[in-house]
Design an enzyme around this catalytic site. Sequence first.
Site, mmCIF file in Angstrom:
data_model
loop_
_atom_site.group_PDB
_atom_site.id
_atom_site.type_symbol
_atom_site.label_atom_id
_atom_site.label_comp_id
_atom_site.label_asym_id
_atom_site.label_seq_id
_atom_site.Cartn_x
_atom_site.Cartn_y
_atom_site.Cartn_z
ATOM 1 N N GLY A 18 0.823 -1.202 0.000
ATOM 2 C CA GLY A 18 0.000 0.000 0.000
ATOM 3 C C GLY A 18 0.856 1.251 0.000
ATOM 4 O O GLY A 18 2.049 1.214 0.306
ATOM 5 N N LYS A 19 0.230 2.353 -0.388
ATOM 6 C CA LYS A 19 0.919 3.638 -0.353
ATOM 7 C C LYS A 19 -0.031 4.644 0.257
ATOM 8 O O LYS A 19 -1.191 4.710 -0.126
ATOM 9 C CB LYS A 19 1.277 4.074 -1.772
ATOM 10 C CG LYS A 19 2.663 3.687 -2.186
ATOM 11 C CD LYS A 19 3.163 4.530 -3.346
ATOM 12 C CE LYS A 19 4.611 4.209 -3.634
ATOM 13 N NZ LYS A 19 4.823 3.317 -4.765
ATOM 14 N N PHE B 6 1.520 9.086 4.344
ATOM 15 C CA PHE B 6 2.649 9.158 5.261
ATOM 16 C C PHE B 6 3.808 8.264 4.850
ATOM 17 O O PHE B 6 4.860 8.317 5.451
ATOM 18 C CB PHE B 6 2.195 8.791 6.666
ATOM 19 C CG PHE B 6 1.098 9.684 7.164
ATOM 20 C CD1 PHE B 6 1.353 11.026 7.398
ATOM 21 C CD2 PHE B 6 -0.170 9.192 7.374
ATOM 22 C CE1 PHE B 6 0.348 11.863 7.849
ATOM 23 C CE2 PHE B 6 -1.177 10.022 7.829
ATOM 24 C CZ PHE B 6 -0.919 11.370 8.067
ATOM 25 N N GLY B 7 3.567 7.439 3.868
ATOM 26 C CA GLY B 7 4.663 6.586 3.446
ATOM 27 C C GLY B 7 4.160 5.321 2.801
ATOM 28 O O GLY B 7 2.964 5.138 2.589
ATOM 29 N N ASP C 248 -7.144 12.029 9.075
ATOM 30 C CA ASP C 248 -7.132 11.541 7.698
ATOM 31 C C ASP C 248 -8.000 10.294 7.563
ATOM 32 O O ASP C 248 -7.579 9.263 7.067
ATOM 33 C CB ASP C 248 -5.700 11.270 7.237
ATOM 34 C CG ASP C 248 -5.598 11.183 5.705
ATOM 35 O OD1 ASP C 248 -6.579 11.560 5.018
ATOM 36 O OD2 ASP C 248 -4.560 10.736 5.204
#
Length: 676
Positions: free
Chosen positions: A370-371, A374-375, A487
């Site tokens: 996953g992306k 935050f990173g 978020d």
Amino acid sequence: MVSLLFLLFQFLSFSVQAQSGEWETPPTRTTEFIFKGFRENNSEIQTEGAAAIEPDGLLRLTDENLDVTGTAFYRKPVRLLDHSNNLNYSTTKEAEVCSFSTSFVFTFVPSNSSNGGGFGFTFTLSPTPNRPGAASGQYFGLLNETNDGNPMNHVFAVEFDTHATGNHIGLSFNSVTSDVQIPVAYTTDDDVKDGFELEPIIVRLDYNGQNQVLNLIVSFAKLPITPSTPSISHIVPKLSEIVQEEMYVGFTAATGKYRSSAHYLMGWSFRSCRDGLTADMLVLQELPLWQQLNMGNKNKDDQSMVTKILIAASVIVSTLVVLGVVAFFIRKRKTSNAQRRKNLKALTPLKHYHYKEVKRFTNSFACVVGKGGFGTVYNGNLPDGRNVAVKVLKDSKSNGEDFINEVASMSQTSHVNIVSLVGFCYEGSKRMIVYEFLENGSLDQFISTSASSVAEWRRRLYEILLGVARGLEYLHYGCKTRIVHFDIKPQNVLLDCNLCPKVSDFGLAKLCEKKESIMSLLDTRGTIGYIAPEMISRVYGGVSHKSDVYSYGMLVLEMIGATDKDTVENTTSNTTSSVYFPDGIYNDLENEQESRLYGDDLTKEEEEITKKMILVALWCIQSYPSNRPSMNRVVEMMEGSLDALEVPPRPVFQAPIAPLQECSTLSGDVSVYIVK
Ligand SMILES: *[C@@H]1O[C@H](CO)[C@@H](O)[C@H](O)[C@H]1NC(C)=O
Ligand SMILES: *[C@@H]1O[C@H](CO)[C@@H](O)[C@H](O)[C@H]1NC(C)=O
Ligand SMILES: *[C@@H]1O[C@H](CO)[C@@H](O)[C@H](O)[C@H]1NC(C)=O
Ligand SMILES: *[C@@H]1O[C@H](CO)[C@@H](O)[C@H](O)[C@H]1NC(C)=O
């Protein structure tokens, strides 16, 4: 003569009345107190043995030493007999035990995690404010071999046996053998867990003097809801044989000969002789919860100590003898640190990984799962076989100490609807968080999950969204410090193998961005379509946990709008979709064009839950944070009945005062978003 007799009779009855009048103002005093932590309360609490009030406000009942006892009682006696309903006032025997209610929060730390520690503690009514001669181990610092079971003891106790193999809660009368006893276990959505799980445990005990029913509710801070039925509900006529005019209320505790746990009380409230009133609720956030084992501070101590020892070592390196002494100290220090770390581990099962290790168990970061903002997240397999996800933080602006403190505080959030952290890696600029891997990906992928029917899909969705709400409620209210996610979006809600949702990426906002300005927040935080208006413009009010409520509402609307899966797949990438502008939904609600919203093949029940979700969501997306419900309320609304919900006013969006030119990447979308 007759009149004399009459007068005499009058006189007698008067004196009787006078006497009963005296008793009518009963010698019953109410006692009421609440300790939110015990700092500065030495004068109200009498401690003996291993018990003490610690500087951080925890009331320690025992430390971790083997074979010790400790007692802590409220210093003033409490009157528990009620004479007011008793016509035979000449004898106290007939007096009833009046109602009382108490609540307390405790935790315990086993000294040896491999044997689980022991023994336990009690809440006690005792004729004395201490327990002289009481023994350790199974006698809980309450009684001993010789007086156990003696009716002259006049003690009543609620026992909490923290011995790992036999933990239970019991009601005991003059004896340490419980009359009523239940094992300690709690049920989560997918399994039953045994034992006290090293989490704060909240106990509420209510005794009703009139019907002699004693109710005991035990809940785990870890779980979002207090059980609605008591763990123990029992008629206890024996209590009236035990209670004397004046009793002391408090706690006793003991450790065993071979196993020990430190027992701590974080808060305590009590109220007696007021019918129908329960003791004050203890609010976890107000109690000195984890300060006792604050990881950050301990680390600082350890580090400075290690530094000192290193400096000392380098200065006197020439003398072997001195080196020997230093080595001795280092060794000594090490054992006490190891001990402390063991305790920390028990409470915060968080591992500090070296970069090398992470590299090994992620197979050199081979598999991206996953992306996020935050990173990037990689898949990994721990040597013990556990599947984990590793989030490599992009550019953490926090310093190392903040990072470790933040991760530590995140790891203390443990809840069924929150992704649990396994460990972290911190080496210079390399900052990573290792958390549990969840098989079913994120909620946005759920949109394309197959379900046998729209109806079934909706039902599942409702369960999931109620789960998400509980997770957020926990982040907002269940932790020592409130965690605002900032978020919330489908991509940050992960689903486990049972499609149970878990909120992820919480707390990262704090690590990854500066907090100085709203503008800088927008750079990387928040996702268009889900960000609350106040995050764009202060016209709407301050940024707060209510910003998460807004995002939650948007998430719910988006997920509901996703009934038609084809539409949804387009919707997720299309920010101008009608779901961001709930006008259409309002119109449909008002015009009763329900089939458009609910689909055609829904039963009445599914229609209701859908309508409920929509109304809750519309409340959540009110423009002004103060008009939005809290997450507590959201959970209530989701669980409650549809009839109780009103249609909220239409949100009104105002143009922001400051144009958003600085956010060039966002400005296009934002203007679409704001200009309704
Ligand atoms: C505990 O001490 C604090 C500070 O002195 C005081 O305000 C509070 O009332 C005390 N609590 C009780 C229950 O006596
Ligand atoms: C008062 O005590 C007497 C003698 O013990 C008993 O017979 C009577 O029933 C009692 N009255 C009440 C109201 O309890
Ligand atoms: C911890 O418990 C295990 C299992 O009972 C025991 O073998 C071990 O010696 C204990 N360690 C300490 C330090 O007491
Ligand atoms: C047990 O407790 C009683 C009451 O405090 C005390 O008098 C007695 O000495 C104790 N017995 C032992 C064996 O310690």
